[in-house]
Design a protein around this motif. Structure first.
Motif, PDB file in Angstrom:
ATOM      1  N   GLU A 272      80.535 -23.322  11.178  1.00  0.00           N
ATOM      2  CA  GLU A 272      81.607 -22.671  10.622  1.00  0.00           C
ATOM      3  C   GLU A 272      81.536 -21.350  11.041  1.00  0.00           C
ATOM      4  OE1 GLU A 272      86.070 -22.310   8.686  1.00  0.00           O
ATOM      5  OE2 GLU A 272      85.130 -24.395   7.832  1.00  0.00           O
ATOM      6  N   GLU A 273      80.722 -20.429  10.203  1.00  0.00           N
ATOM      7  CA  GLU A 273      80.237 -19.106   9.903  1.00  0.00           C
ATOM      8  C   GLU A 273      80.038 -18.728  11.435  1.00  0.00           C
ATOM      9  OE1 GLU A 273      77.334 -19.014   6.846  1.00  0.00           O
ATOM     10  OE2 GLU A 273      78.831 -19.531   5.395  1.00  0.00           O
ATOM     11  N   LEU A 274      79.613 -18.845  12.665  1.00  0.00           N
ATOM     12  CA  LEU A 274      78.748 -18.655  13.695  1.00  0.00           C
ATOM     13  C   LEU A 274      80.144 -18.958  14.618  1.00  0.00           C
ATOM     14  CD1 LEU A 274      75.867 -20.129  13.607  1.00  0.00           C
ATOM     15  CD2 LEU A 274      76.160 -17.699  12.945  1.00  0.00           C
ATOM     16  N   GLY A 275      80.632 -19.780  14.599  1.00  0.00           N
ATOM     17  CA  GLY A 275      82.007 -19.958  15.156  1.00  0.00           C
ATOM     18  C   GLY A 275      81.719 -21.192  16.370  1.00  0.00           C
ATOM     19  N   ILE A 276      80.892 -21.629  16.491  1.00  0.00           N
ATOM     20  CA  ILE A 276      80.939 -23.261  16.364  1.00  0.00           C
ATOM     21  C   ILE A 276      81.322 -24.089  15.761  1.00  0.00           C
ATOM     22  CG2 ILE A 276      78.585 -25.117  17.677  1.00  0.00           C
ATOM     23  CD1 ILE A 276      76.669 -21.891  17.132  1.00  0.00           C
ATOM     24  N   PRO A 277      81.976 -25.138  16.413  1.00  0.00           N
ATOM     25  CA  PRO A 277      82.734 -25.865  16.523  1.00  0.00           C
ATOM     26  C   PRO A 277      82.457 -26.978  15.860  1.00  0.00           C
ATOM     27  CG  PRO A 277      82.829 -26.191  19.204  1.00  0.00           C
ATOM     28  CD  PRO A 277      82.216 -24.578  18.531  1.00  0.00           C
ATOM     29  N   SER A 278      82.396 -27.732  14.767  1.00  0.00           N
ATOM     30  CA  SER A 278      82.021 -29.102  14.391  1.00  0.00           C
ATOM     31  C   SER A 278      81.919 -30.158  15.701  1.00  0.00           C
ATOM     32  CB  SER A 278      83.135 -29.391  13.445  1.00  0.00           C
ATOM     33  OG  SER A 278      83.546 -30.136  13.682  1.00  0.00           O
ATOM     34  N   GLU A 279      80.405 -31.065  15.032  1.00  0.00           N
ATOM     35  CA  GLU A 279      80.450 -32.613  16.637  1.00  0.00           C
ATOM     36  C   GLU A 279      82.401 -32.148  16.872  1.00  0.00           C
ATOM     37  OE1 GLU A 279      78.715 -36.480  16.585  1.00  0.00           O
ATOM     38  OE2 GLU A 279      77.041 -34.353  16.140  1.00  0.00           O
ATOM     39  N   GLU A 280      82.661 -33.097  15.446  1.00  0.00           N
ATOM     40  CA  GLU A 280      83.930 -33.977  15.559  1.00  0.00           C
ATOM     41  C   GLU A 280      84.811 -33.109  16.528  1.00  0.00           C
ATOM     42  OE1 GLU A 280      87.265 -35.880  12.242  1.00  0.00           O
ATOM     43  OE2 GLU A 280      85.592 -34.790  11.530  1.00  0.00           O
ATOM     44  N   ASP A 281      84.846 -31.771  15.893  1.00  0.00           N
ATOM     45  CA  ASP A 281      86.074 -30.637  17.142  1.00  0.00           C
ATOM     46  C   ASP A 281      85.521 -30.979  17.899  1.00  0.00           C
ATOM     47  OD1 ASP A 281      87.065 -30.199  14.929  1.00  0.00           O
ATOM     48  OD2 ASP A 281      86.905 -28.348  13.964  1.00  0.00           O
ATOM     49  N   TYR A 282      84.184 -30.252  18.693  1.00  0.00           N
ATOM     50  CA  TYR A 282      83.733 -30.461  20.077  1.00  0.00           C
ATOM     51  C   TYR A 282      84.100 -32.125  20.703  1.00  0.00           C
ATOM     52  CZ  TYR A 282      81.065 -29.039  23.791  1.00  0.00           C
ATOM     53  OH  TYR A 282      80.324 -29.075  25.075  1.00  0.00           O
ATOM     54  N   VAL A 283      84.158 -33.137  19.955  1.00  0.00           N
ATOM     55  CA  VAL A 283      84.090 -34.084  20.573  1.00  0.00           C
ATOM     56  C   VAL A 283      85.616 -34.785  20.814  1.00  0.00           C
ATOM     57  CG1 VAL A 283      84.334 -36.727  20.572  1.00  0.00           C
ATOM     58  CG2 VAL A 283      81.795 -35.600  19.757  1.00  0.00           C
ATOM     59  N   ALA A 284      86.336 -33.881  19.918  1.00  0.00           N
ATOM     60  CA  ALA A 284      88.153 -34.283  19.725  1.00  0.00           C
ATOM     61  C   ALA A 284      88.665 -33.599  20.693  1.00  0.00           C
ATOM     62  CB  ALA A 284      88.290 -33.994  18.637  1.00  0.00           C
ATOM     63  N   LEU A 285      88.076 -32.142  20.900  1.00  0.00           N
ATOM     64  CA  LEU A 285      88.513 -31.238  22.582  1.00  0.00           C
ATOM     65  C   LEU A 285      88.073 -31.664  23.557  1.00  0.00           C
ATOM     66  CD1 LEU A 285      89.847 -28.879  23.534  1.00  0.00           C
ATOM     67  CD2 LEU A 285      87.072 -27.652  22.809  1.00  0.00           C
ATOM     68  N   TYR A 286      86.917 -32.584  24.098  1.00  0.00           N
ATOM     69  CA  TYR A 286      86.766 -33.411  25.121  1.00  0.00           C
ATOM     70  C   TYR A 286      87.801 -34.368  25.883  1.00  0.00           C
ATOM     71  CZ  TYR A 286      83.919 -36.250  28.184  1.00  0.00           C
ATOM     72  OH  TYR A 286      83.786 -37.194  29.499  1.00  0.00           O
TER      73      TYR A 286
END
Length: 352
Positions: A272-286
């Protein structure tokens, strides 16, 4: 006839004059330093810069280093919304340079080797923060994967690009055989993993798409100023298969420790500090983009991805010991074999 890993420019010129004259006169051929699989070269000609990609020399494992399949899928995707280099020519005659090879366009841009994208902190912002640039790059990868999986293989001439049936059953069989054929040391966790994966194989749900097979950050080229995704590279493992294989493989790579050396992931990094999504959020977006609620059996897909990477690394190490590796630093990957198998076993007990 003996061949060297760097093709002879005169021999190559004779072949190109007869079969692909539009590339012009060949001036230089320089091997790219990155990559552990199919050797790639920057080919400078009187018409511009191109890329020549070939199989390595020496004994090759069955179905490995399939540059002909790589060329076929790149060519099929030329008019799609999945960015790939321009496919120019495929040579299947191994007598020309000692192996099959193909020529494609050279795409300029950034290739990032570190999942944390730390180099963006060192660049001028021009009104856009490094975090927003990182977020865009991950969003671009996510969207590209969705676009790839949405393509109907039949619409682009790839209806016969893979075999029918349970994709993960076939893949587990393939990578188990390749791991055993390339094994250089005993690894009890790998043996446990092979057994567990076989016992926990999900039922075939009928999903099928074009899969890249090695979908990760350093196989992509991004625009230096806009961070737009310009091209996806390294399609040698592509086939028709289960779309979750690509998604899980990318997420698995990001689980690797940030200090792992050759393949640094985001393990231990506060995304989150780098602006990179968590794995959970990345999978949810997919899932949102592809039109599904969730993905079941996620532990299996992640654990399988770890085993697949373990098998790939084991193959690179074996080629290094046999003296026919593409990269002279191949043997440096040997120290990754135990950590990868340990991470795979740990993934069985975790979710996100």
């Amino acid at each position: 006839m003996s061949f060297k890993i760097t093709p002879d420019l005169i021999t190559l010129q004779v072949y190109c004059d007869r079969n692909v004259p539009e590339v012009g006169a060949l001036l230089t051929l320089e091997k790219f330093s990155g990559g552990q699989s199919n050797p790639s070269f920057k080919l400078t000609t009187t018409t511009g810069e191109l890329v020549l990609r070939r199989q390595p020399l020496g004994h090759l494992l069955k179905s490995a280093h399939a540059v002909d399949r790589e060329y076929k899928v790149i060519r099929a995707l030329q008019s799609s919304n999945v960015p790939v280099p321009k496919a120019i020519h495929l040579c299947t005659d191994k007598e020309v340079i000692g192996s099959q090879f193909f020529i494609m366009s050279f795409v300029t841009g950034d290739i990032f080797w570190n999942a944390a994208l730390a180099t963006l902190d060192e660049r001028p912002c021009f009104g856009e923060s490094p975090n927003s640039k990182r977020a865009k790059i991950y969003d671009q990868m996510n969207l590209a994967l969705v676009n790839l999986h949405r393509i109907n293989p039949q619409d682009v001439g790839l209806a016969g690009f893979g075999r029918p049936g349970n994709y993960f059953a076939r893949q587990l069989d393939r990578w188990t055989k390749q791991y055993i054929a390339a094994k250089t040391e005993e690894n009890h966790n790998a043996e446990f993993l092979i057994k567990w994966l076989g016992e926990n194989l999900p039922d075939d749900d009928g999903l099928i798409s074009i899969v890249h097979g090695d979908f990760r950050l350093d196989n992509m080229i991004f625009s230096q100023d806009s961070q737009d995704l310009c091209a996806i590279l390294d399609w040698e493992l592509s086939t028709l298969g289960h779309p979750y294989a690509d998604l899980a493989y990318q997420c698995m790579q990001l689980r690797l420790p940030a200090n792992m050396g050759n393949v640094p992931g985001l393990g231990g990094v506060y995304r989150e500090e780098l602006g990179i999504p968590s794995e959970e959020d990345y999978v949810a977006l997919y899932c949102e983009r592809i039109g599904i609620d969730k993905i079941d059996n996620w532990q299996f897909y992640i654990a399988f991805s770890f085993f697949r990477l373990l098998s790939i690394v084991q193959g690179v190490v074996k080629r290094g010991k046999d003296g026919n590796a593409s990269n002279p630093k191949a043997l440096e990957l040997e120290h990754l074999l135990t950590p990868l198998s340990n991470l795979a076993v740990r993934a069985i007990k975790e979710d996100y």
